[in-house]
Scaffold this motif. Sequence first.
Motif, PDB file in Angstrom:
ATOM      1  N   LEU A 149      -9.553  10.968   5.854  1.00  0.00           N
ATOM      2  CA  LEU A 149     -10.305   9.796   5.375  1.00  0.00           C
ATOM      3  C   LEU A 149     -11.810  10.040   5.502  1.00  0.00           C
ATOM      4  O   LEU A 149     -12.592   9.700   4.602  1.00  0.00           O
ATOM      5  N   LEU A 154      -7.021   6.219   0.805  1.00  0.00           N
ATOM      6  CA  LEU A 154      -5.723   5.982   1.459  1.00  0.00           C
ATOM      7  C   LEU A 154      -4.606   6.680   0.691  1.00  0.00           C
ATOM      8  O   LEU A 154      -3.715   7.292   1.280  1.00  0.00           O
ATOM      9  N   VAL A 193      -1.265   5.098   9.464  1.00  0.00           N
ATOM     10  CA  VAL A 193      -2.573   4.424   9.365  1.00  0.00           C
ATOM     11  C   VAL A 193      -2.387   2.925   9.166  1.00  0.00           C
ATOM     12  O   VAL A 193      -3.040   2.107   9.822  1.00  0.00           O
ATOM     13  N   HIS A 237       0.816  -1.216   0.000  1.00  0.00           N
ATOM     14  CA  HIS A 237       0.000   0.000   0.000  1.00  0.00           C
ATOM     15  C   HIS A 237       0.852   1.270   0.000  1.00  0.00           C
ATOM     16  O   HIS A 237       0.396   2.318  -0.435  1.00  0.00           O
ATOM     17  N   VAL A 248     -11.786   3.176  -1.348  1.00  0.00           N
ATOM     18  CA  VAL A 248     -11.032   3.220  -0.084  1.00  0.00           C
ATOM     19  C   VAL A 248      -9.533   3.315  -0.378  1.00  0.00           C
ATOM     20  O   VAL A 248      -8.806   4.040   0.301  1.00  0.00           O
ATOM     21  N   ARG A 249      -9.115   2.619  -1.421  1.00  0.00           N
ATOM     22  CA  ARG A 249      -7.699   2.734  -1.809  1.00  0.00           C
ATOM     23  C   ARG A 249      -7.366   4.147  -2.249  1.00  0.00           C
ATOM     24  O   ARG A 249      -6.303   4.681  -1.949  1.00  0.00           O
ATOM     25  N   ARG A 275      -7.176  10.473   9.882  1.00  0.00           N
ATOM     26  CA  ARG A 275      -8.558   9.974   9.995  1.00  0.00           C
ATOM     27  C   ARG A 275      -9.562  11.041   9.634  1.00  0.00           C
ATOM     28  O   ARG A 275     -10.652  10.745   9.102  1.00  0.00           O
TER      29      ARG A 275
END
Lengths: 203, 178
Positions: A195, A149, A160, A48, A145-146, A192
């Motif tokens: 996100l 991130l 994270v 990631h 979601v990727r 966060r």
Amino acid sequence: MVDSETDLSPYLHDPDVQLMLRARQGDDAAFAVLVENYQDRLVAVLYHIIGKQEAAEDLAQEVFLRIYRHRKKYEVKAKFSTWLFRIANNLASNYRRDGARRNEASLATNESGSMGVRPEENFLAEKSALMPARVLDRTETQTLVRAALDSLSDRQKMAVLLHKFEQMSYVDIATTMDLTPQAVKSLLSRARENLRVYLEPFL
Amino acid sequence: MSDELEQSGSLTAKLVAYLDGELPEAAARDVEQSLASDPEVRAEVEKLNRAWELLDLLPRPSASGEFSNRTLATMKAAEVSTDFAFTDEPTPTVVVKTQNGKVSSPKPLIVWITSMLVIAVFCFFLGRLVRQSSPDPLLDDLPLIENLDLYQEIGDAEFLRDFQRRGPRDDRRQPERR
């Protein structure tokens, strides 16, 4: 197995530290167990950070190689996992820095990886943002979601991943990333919040 | 939102630390009171939590099947090359046995002889250079110095010319006949 120098270390109860101490004494089988225990965890985090499976595996291999080379000088100063991910974090930083240089040399790149959000992910996020009521399937959500991130800074992303994937405490993340626990608290808070903002239309 | 929380630092940082179980007990109680009394704080915490849970959807790729074997083989190969690189005697050396049976390397002897030769050659050329650059007047006048006593006895050049004209004088007189 354990010499007097390390007798007082609070980390001796860590079974991986014990394996590493055996590796320090020349027990290669103990080191092989460490590789088995950590290879998937390491590759998952590095994947990631870097964005490419092959490069993540190469970097993970380099992490193990460095530990193996320096095994005879090993001192118990932290949990084994903290030490391992600290090395991984340093190597990943070097990789990203070199990648940024490569990027400067050739601006055109199709894979974003850690260098930015992948174009298709960006497109999906924009498209979906126009339709917040739309129900996303699992693959689309995963892609989104990727993208969320990838929108984080490198340091936020690492913090994270260590917290989410490795369940590291703030203190362990601080040791891994060479920060204070207060800085980690602030880093994770911003991450966060970012996100939440990115994913808010889909929450 | 509660004023106490606002004043005591970043609200989001506190909420995140609360969700992560990283808040001290007293601060955690403050957050819990805010959650109970403030719907906005509750909504904020709920969103932060849901966004965090979405990260569970991230793929967690495993290392490929050959990773372990490949890594261990690479480590072994690296160790062999490291051992070779850091060995005490990287190149083969000639070993000489001395008379008392001890093993020694001829390297110091070779170095010593070479040094002596270099010094000798250097001294030879240095001597030549000194002689050429600063001639000694005493050496040039050596024949004169060696015959100085004779020259002083002769006196002057007129005597020599007279001597050459008349030839050597015969001091041996013929005995007179009686």
